[in-house]
Design an enzyme around this catalytic site. Structure first.
Site, PDB file in Angstrom:
ATOM      1  N   HIS A 112      29.624   0.414   9.190  1.00 36.53           N
ATOM      2  CA  HIS A 112      29.407   1.772   8.697  1.00 36.53           C
ATOM      3  C   HIS A 112      27.906   2.005   8.561  1.00 36.53           C
ATOM      4  O   HIS A 112      27.184   1.194   7.985  1.00 36.53           O
ATOM      5  CB  HIS A 112      30.104   1.936   7.351  1.00 36.53           C
ATOM      6  N   CYS A 136      34.037   6.688   3.300  1.00 39.12           N
ATOM      7  CA  CYS A 136      33.329   6.016   4.396  1.00 39.12           C
ATOM      8  C   CYS A 136      34.150   4.910   5.046  1.00 39.12           C
ATOM      9  O   CYS A 136      33.813   4.452   6.136  1.00 39.12           O
ATOM     10  CB  CYS A 136      32.006   5.447   3.894  1.00 39.12           C
ATOM     11  N   ASN A 177      24.034   9.067   7.252  1.00 37.20           N
ATOM     12  CA  ASN A 177      25.373   8.626   6.876  1.00 37.20           C
ATOM     13  C   ASN A 177      26.347   9.781   7.056  1.00 37.20           C
ATOM     14  O   ASN A 177      26.314  10.749   6.296  1.00 37.20           O
ATOM     15  CB  ASN A 177      25.364   8.146   5.423  1.00 37.20           C
TER      16      ASN A 177
END
Length: 339
Positions: free
Chosen positions: A262, A119, A292
């Protein structure tokens, strides 16, 4: 006389793009598979739906679409690129998917390779690209963040399957010929001692080879995550690294136009913003629609906000990526847009 290499005082962010699969899976849809509900998922994550690649789509398709969109915004031809960095932890080919993207785009002059940092991948790739530009080794670079996490999710685990989706986002950068600089500072961190709280481990199986020798089987297990520990990690480390970065730049949070984190969980975004006293109107969020998407979340959100007019030329953006590794980083960006 030997030509002197071009050296850049800074880097400029010139264009962005994004792409998502056509199929959207709602919280209600997931409720047909596992014991969950729209209210349960929304209250804990802020997510309402996620995109999942279909049988006629691939990760490279998303990468190429997002990259083409970014190049079009910048007004660049693919052959003007010197480098393509693909930030992904889920390549179509474990040996690397960036060269396939280079071929698909027709960027024949560009060298291309993958960068894996989960990520944090897009932010780490952006920072890496900037070093090539500052050194004078490269003039124009394409950075793509893309992941197909649906391939590695345990869709029968209601704690984790609600979180993830597929997407790609792209950014094109060039060396600045003057003193302008759209990357005003960055920090990067890793802590492998905490890596077990979020991982995608190999399958631990072996098969007979010859005699009493055996060989390991290829493949990976589904994503494994300790949600509580990941949450505690994010709400502790992200404000810390952002605060350190702003202090280095001699800036206050009130001087930021946008906070671009993020997109992992709305509660994390809210907690970080509260620590910084940043109003919710300055916090960019679209995870309600996509979940996500790992390395794709930051460029996906950036592209959306640029195209709908929220992010304007000259806006100052504090961004942070965080996730598996464990890894985390922050960058202070300014958006220039097309020349």
């Amino acid at each position: 006389m030997v030509a002197q290499p071009f050296r850049s005082a800074g880097v400029l962010l010139r264009g962005c793009g994004s792409a998502t699969p056509s199929r959207s899976i709602s919280n209600a849809d997931l409720g047909q598979r596992v014991e969950t509900s729209d209210s349960w998922i929304r209250s804990r994550t802020g997510i309402a739906a996620r995109r999942v690649l279909g049988p006629s789509e691939s990760l490279i398709d998303l990468c190429a679409a997002s990259a083409s969109s970014a190049l079009t915004m910048a007004g660049w031809e693919p052959d003007s690129l010197d480098l393509i960095l693909l930030a992904t932890s889920t390549p179509d080919d474990l040996f690397g998917s960036a060269p396939r993207l280079q071929s698909r785009l027709g960027a024949h002059r560009a060298v291309a390779f993958d960068l894996t940092a989960a990520c944090s991948g897009f932010l780490f790739a952006l920072i890496t690209a900037a070093q090539y530009l500052r050194s004078g080794a490269m003039r124009r670079i394409l950075v793509v963040g893309a992941d197909q996490l649906s391939r590695w999710v345990d869709w029968d685990d209601r704690r984790s399957c609600v979180l993830f989706g597929d997407a790609a986002g792209a950014l094109v950068m060039e060396a600045s010929p003057d003193d302008r600089d759209d990357l005003n500072g960055f920090l990067m961190r890793s802590d492998g001692s905490r890596g077990d709280v979020l991982k995608l481990p190999q399958i631990d199986e072996r098969a007979p080879l010859v005699g009493d020798a055996s060989h390991p089987q290829g493949g990976f297990q589904p994503i494994q995550m300790n949600g509580q520990e990941v949450y505690k990690f994010a709400v502790r480390e992200v404000p810390g690294i952002l605060d350190e970065l702003l202090q280095q730049a001699d800036l206050g949070a009130e001087q930021l136009d946008w906070l671009l984190l993020h997109q992992a969980n709305q509660r994390i975004l809210d907690a970080v913003a509260e620590r910084f006293a940043v109003p919710s109107t300055k916090v960019l969020s679209n995870l309600a629609n996509y979940g996500n998407t790992s390395a794709a979340t930051i460029p996906l959100m950036l592209d959306e906000a640029v195209r709908d007019g929220r992010i304007q030329a000259g806006h100052r953006i504090a961004s942070s990526g965080f996730g598996a590794g464990l890894s985390w980083g922050a960058a202070l960006l300014r958006w220039s847009g097309p020349a």
